[in-house]
Write an enzyme that holds these catalytic residues in place. Structure first.
Site, PDB file in Angstrom:
ATOM      1  N   GLU A 191      29.457  45.471  64.854  1.00 10.08           N
ATOM      2  CA  GLU A 191      30.901  45.629  65.022  1.00 10.08           C
ATOM      3  C   GLU A 191      31.365  47.077  65.065  1.00 10.08           C
ATOM      4  O   GLU A 191      32.434  47.371  65.605  1.00 10.08           O
ATOM      5  CB  GLU A 191      31.654  44.909  63.900  1.00 10.08           C
ATOM      6  CG  GLU A 191      31.510  45.526  62.520  1.00 10.08           C
ATOM      7  CD  GLU A 191      32.358  44.798  61.486  1.00 10.08           C
ATOM      8  OE1 GLU A 191      33.235  45.450  60.892  1.00 10.08           O
ATOM      9  OE2 GLU A 191      32.151  43.591  61.282  1.00 10.08           O
ATOM     10  N   HIS A 229      37.430  41.612  61.959  1.00  8.96           N
ATOM     11  CA  HIS A 229      37.468  42.225  60.632  1.00  8.96           C
ATOM     12  C   HIS A 229      38.911  42.384  60.139  1.00  8.96           C
ATOM     13  O   HIS A 229      39.317  43.453  59.693  1.00  8.96           O
ATOM     14  CB  HIS A 229      36.765  43.584  60.639  1.00  8.96           C
ATOM     15  CG  HIS A 229      36.161  43.934  59.304  1.00  8.96           C
ATOM     16  ND1 HIS A 229      34.873  44.375  59.170  1.00  8.96           N
ATOM     17  CD2 HIS A 229      36.668  43.884  58.046  1.00  8.96           C
ATOM     18  CE1 HIS A 229      34.616  44.617  57.886  1.00  8.96           C
ATOM     19  NE2 HIS A 229      35.701  44.317  57.192  1.00  8.96           N
ATOM     20  N   GLN A 230      39.660  41.297  60.194  1.00  7.13           N
ATOM     21  CA  GLN A 230      41.053  41.337  59.760  1.00  7.13           C
ATOM     22  C   GLN A 230      41.287  40.605  58.446  1.00  7.13           C
ATOM     23  O   GLN A 230      42.420  40.451  58.000  1.00  7.13           O
ATOM     24  CB  GLN A 230      41.974  40.758  60.843  1.00  7.13           C
ATOM     25  CG  GLN A 230      41.912  39.251  61.012  1.00  7.13           C
ATOM     26  CD  GLN A 230      42.884  38.744  62.057  1.00  7.13           C
ATOM     27  OE1 GLN A 230      42.626  38.873  63.255  1.00  7.13           O
ATOM     28  NE2 GLN A 230      43.988  38.173  61.626  1.00  7.13           N
ATOM     29  N   ILE A 241      35.944  37.737  45.588  1.00  3.66           N
ATOM     30  CA  ILE A 241      36.385  36.955  46.738  1.00  3.66           C
ATOM     31  C   ILE A 241      35.790  35.549  46.695  1.00  3.66           C
ATOM     32  O   ILE A 241      36.494  34.550  46.897  1.00  3.66           O
ATOM     33  CB  ILE A 241      36.005  37.666  48.053  1.00  3.66           C
ATOM     34  CG1 ILE A 241      36.738  39.009  48.166  1.00  3.66           C
ATOM     35  CG2 ILE A 241      36.328  36.787  49.260  1.00  3.66           C
ATOM     36  CD1 ILE A 241      36.247  39.907  49.283  1.00  3.66           C
ATOM     37  N   THR A 280      32.907  36.004  56.209  1.00  4.05           N
ATOM     38  CA  THR A 280      33.953  37.027  56.111  1.00  4.05           C
ATOM     39  C   THR A 280      33.485  38.205  55.272  1.00  4.05           C
ATOM     40  O   THR A 280      34.295  38.997  54.810  1.00  4.05           O
ATOM     41  CB  THR A 280      35.237  36.435  55.484  1.00  4.05           C
ATOM     42  OG1 THR A 280      34.908  35.836  54.218  1.00  4.05           O
ATOM     43  CG2 THR A 280      35.872  35.393  56.386  1.00  4.05           C
ATOM     44  N   SER A 281      32.172  38.329  55.083  1.00  5.97           N
ATOM     45  CA  SER A 281      31.638  39.361  54.197  1.00  5.97           C
ATOM     46  C   SER A 281      31.097  40.556  54.977  1.00  5.97           C
ATOM     47  O   SER A 281      31.788  41.556  55.160  1.00  5.97           O
ATOM     48  CB  SER A 281      30.565  38.769  53.291  1.00  5.97           C
ATOM     49  OG  SER A 281      30.113  39.735  52.359  1.00  5.97           O
ATOM     50  N   ARG A 282      29.859  40.460  55.452  1.00 10.65           N
ATOM     51  CA  ARG A 282      29.251  41.527  56.240  1.00 10.65           C
ATOM     52  C   ARG A 282      28.453  40.902  57.377  1.00 10.65           C
ATOM     53  O   ARG A 282      27.735  39.920  57.187  1.00 10.65           O
ATOM     54  CB  ARG A 282      28.330  42.409  55.367  1.00 10.65           C
ATOM     55  CG  ARG A 282      29.076  43.341  54.418  1.00 10.65           C
ATOM     56  CD  ARG A 282      29.823  44.426  55.159  1.00 10.65           C
ATOM     57  NE  ARG A 282      30.529  45.334  54.271  1.00 10.65           N
ATOM     58  CZ  ARG A 282      31.797  45.213  53.920  1.00 10.65           C
ATOM     59  NH1 ARG A 282      32.499  44.170  54.361  1.00 10.65           N
ATOM     60  NH2 ARG A 282      32.385  46.085  53.130  1.00 10.65           N
ATOM     61  N   ASP A 321      34.433  36.836  60.762  1.00  3.78           N
ATOM     62  CA  ASP A 321      35.380  37.951  60.790  1.00  3.78           C
ATOM     63  C   ASP A 321      34.620  39.271  60.820  1.00  3.78           C
ATOM     64  O   ASP A 321      35.223  40.337  60.838  1.00  3.78           O
ATOM     65  CB  ASP A 321      36.293  37.887  59.557  1.00  3.78           C
ATOM     66  CG  ASP A 321      37.400  38.928  59.580  1.00  3.78           C
ATOM     67  OD1 ASP A 321      38.102  39.023  60.612  1.00  3.78           O
ATOM     68  OD2 ASP A 321      37.560  39.659  58.574  1.00  3.78           O
ATOM     69  N   PHE A 352      40.955  41.455  55.448  1.00  2.09           N
ATOM     70  CA  PHE A 352      41.630  42.265  54.431  1.00  2.09           C
ATOM     71  C   PHE A 352      43.071  42.581  54.798  1.00  2.09           C
ATOM     72  O   PHE A 352      43.819  43.125  53.976  1.00  2.09           O
ATOM     73  CB  PHE A 352      40.888  43.601  54.258  1.00  2.09           C
ATOM     74  CG  PHE A 352      41.137  44.580  55.380  1.00  2.09           C
ATOM     75  CD1 PHE A 352      42.059  45.601  55.234  1.00  2.09           C
ATOM     76  CD2 PHE A 352      40.485  44.466  56.600  1.00  2.09           C
ATOM     77  CE1 PHE A 352      42.308  46.502  56.271  1.00  2.09           C
ATOM     78  CE2 PHE A 352      40.722  45.344  57.631  1.00  2.09           C
ATOM     79  CZ  PHE A 352      41.639  46.367  57.472  1.00  2.09           C
TER      80      PHE A 352
END
Length: 329
Positions: free
Chosen positions: A263, A295-296, A155, A232-234, A258, A298
Site C-alpha cells: 500500500e 487505510h481509512q 482494537i 484492518t491491521s497490517r 483496509d 483510523f
C-alpha cells in the site's frame, strides 16, 4: 522545538495545527513521504514526524543522525516501518501513539463485514440505476455465527465486544489472554483452532516476523470453506496471492481489507487519471466479493484529534523534560 512532518495530508495540517495551539511547537508539513532523496528537505528540525508508509531505514537513520535529528515521532500505533536497531545505535529515540481510538478501527472492521455480507455496495449501485431487484444480494445472519479474532489488544478487544453484542460466538487467539474478555464469554484457542472453527476471521494483531503472511496457502486450507476474512491491521499479515487463489476456488467466501501489503506505493495518493501498475491489487478489485478501503479505519474526528494530541504530547515531554512517553525500543 521545530518538527518536520512527512506524508502530511490536509487533515494532518488541520488537526495538528489545532492541537498545537495550547503549547506551540514550530511545525512544518511536507506532502512527500520520507525517503533518502528528500531527507535533504530537513533543515534544522530535531524532530521528524512520520506515518505508516514512511520507511525509516538504516540508511535514512544514518542521514538523520548527521542532520542532528534527535527524535522520530510516529503518528501511528504500528512501528514496523522503523529500523529500531539502527535508531538505537544512532542514539535517536522513537515514540509512537500506542492507542488513539480503538473504536474507530474496530467499527470499520464491522463496516467491512456487514457491507460484504449484505452486499451493500452492490445494492447501492443497483438502486442508483433504478434496479430494485434483490437477486444475488442474499447474506447471512451474523447472529450465532462463530467469529475468530486474531489479536486481542485494544482494537481486538473492542471488536470482540461488538461481535458479542451482535450475538456471535467469539473465539480468539493471542499470546496474552485478556481475562476481562474471558469473563465476557470469549474463548481463547490455538491459532489453528480459531482458523478452522470460524465462519468469520478478523485480523487485529501487529505485523512482525512471526505474523508475516499469517494467512497463507497452508493456513487457508484449514479454514472453513466460504469463510469471510477481514483485515484492518497490517497488509503483510496476508499473503495476497494465496488469498486470490482461495477467492478464485471459492474457499474464501468474501474478503474485506483496509490494508494492503504494497500500500505504500498507492494509498493516500490519487491515481484516478493514471494506470495502476500493481497487478495483484488490480486483480483483487475484479472480484465481486472483495471490498477494499484505503487505510481509512483510523479516519474519524475523534481518532485524528487523539493522534494529534498524543503525538505532540510525546514531543513536548521529550523537549521540555527529557521524558520519553510511549517510547519504542
Amino acid at each position: 522545538m521545530k518538527v518536520l512532518f512527512f506524508s502530511a495530508q490536509s487533515y494532518d495540517r488541520e488537526y495538528f495545527t489545532r492541537a498545537n495551539q495550547a503549547a506551540p511547537l514550530e511545525l512544518r508539513f511536507l506532502e512527500a513521504p520520507l525517503n533518502v532523496d528528500n531527507t535533504a528537505l530537513i533543515k534544522d528540525e530535531q524532530v521528524i514526524c512520520v506515518f505508516v508508509n514512511d520507511h525509516v531505514t538504516a540508511e535514512i537513520i544514518s542521514i538523520l543522525k548527521e542532520k542532528n535529528v534527535k527524535l522520530i515521532a510516529l503518528r501511528s500505533a504500528g512501528f514496523n516501518n522503523v529500523d529500531l536497531a539502527a535508531a538505537a545505535t544512532a542514539g535517536i529515540k522513537v515514540v509512537r501513539v500506542p492507542a488513539y481510538s480503538p473504536h474507530a478501527v474496530a467499527e470499520h472492521a464491522l463496516t467491512l463485514l456487514t457491507a460484504l455480507n449484505r452486499k451493500i455496495y452492490k445494492s447501492y449501485n443497483r438502486v442508483r440505476d433504478n434496479n430494485f431487484t434483490l437477486s444475488g444480494l442474499e447474506g447471512i445472519d451474523l447472529f450465532g455465527k462463530t467469529v475468530g479474532i486474531i489479536g486481542t489488544g485494544n482494537i481486538g478487544t473492542v471488536f470482540c465486544k461488538i461481535m458479542l453484542g451482535i450475538g456471535c460466538k467469539v473465539i480468539a487467539h493471542d499470546v496474552y489472554i485478556n481475562e476481562e474478555l474471558v469473563l465476557a464469554g470469549v474463548a481463547y484457542k490455538s491459532l489453528d483452532e480459531v482458523l478452522s472453527e470460524s465462519d468469520i476471521v478478523s485480523l487485529h494483531c501487529p505485523l512482525m516476523p512471526a505474523t508475516k503472511h499469517l494467512i497463507n496457502k497452508n493456513s487457508i486450507v484449514s479454514m472453513k470453506k466460504g469463510v469471510i476474512l477481514i483485515n484492518t491491521s497490517r497488509g503483510g499479515l496476508i499473503d495476497t496471492v494465496a488469498v486470490i487463489d482461495a477467492l478464485k476456488n471459492g474457499h474464501i467466501g468474501a474478503l474485506g481489507i483496509d490494508v494492503y501489503e504494497q500500500e505504500e506505493h498507492l494509498f493516500f495518493q490519487n491515481f484516478s487519471d493514471t494506470i495502476v501498475q500493481d497487478d495483484v491489487l488490480s486483480r483483487l478489485t475484479t472480484f465481486p466479493n472483495v471490498l477494499i478501503t484505503a487505510h481509512q479505519g483510523f479516519f474519524t474526528k475523534e481518532a485524528l484529534m487523539q493522534i494529534s494530541n498524543i503525538t505532540l504530547n510525546n514531543i513536548r515531554s521529550y523537549v521540555d523534560d527529557g521524558i520519553l512517553l510511549n517510547e519504542v525500543k
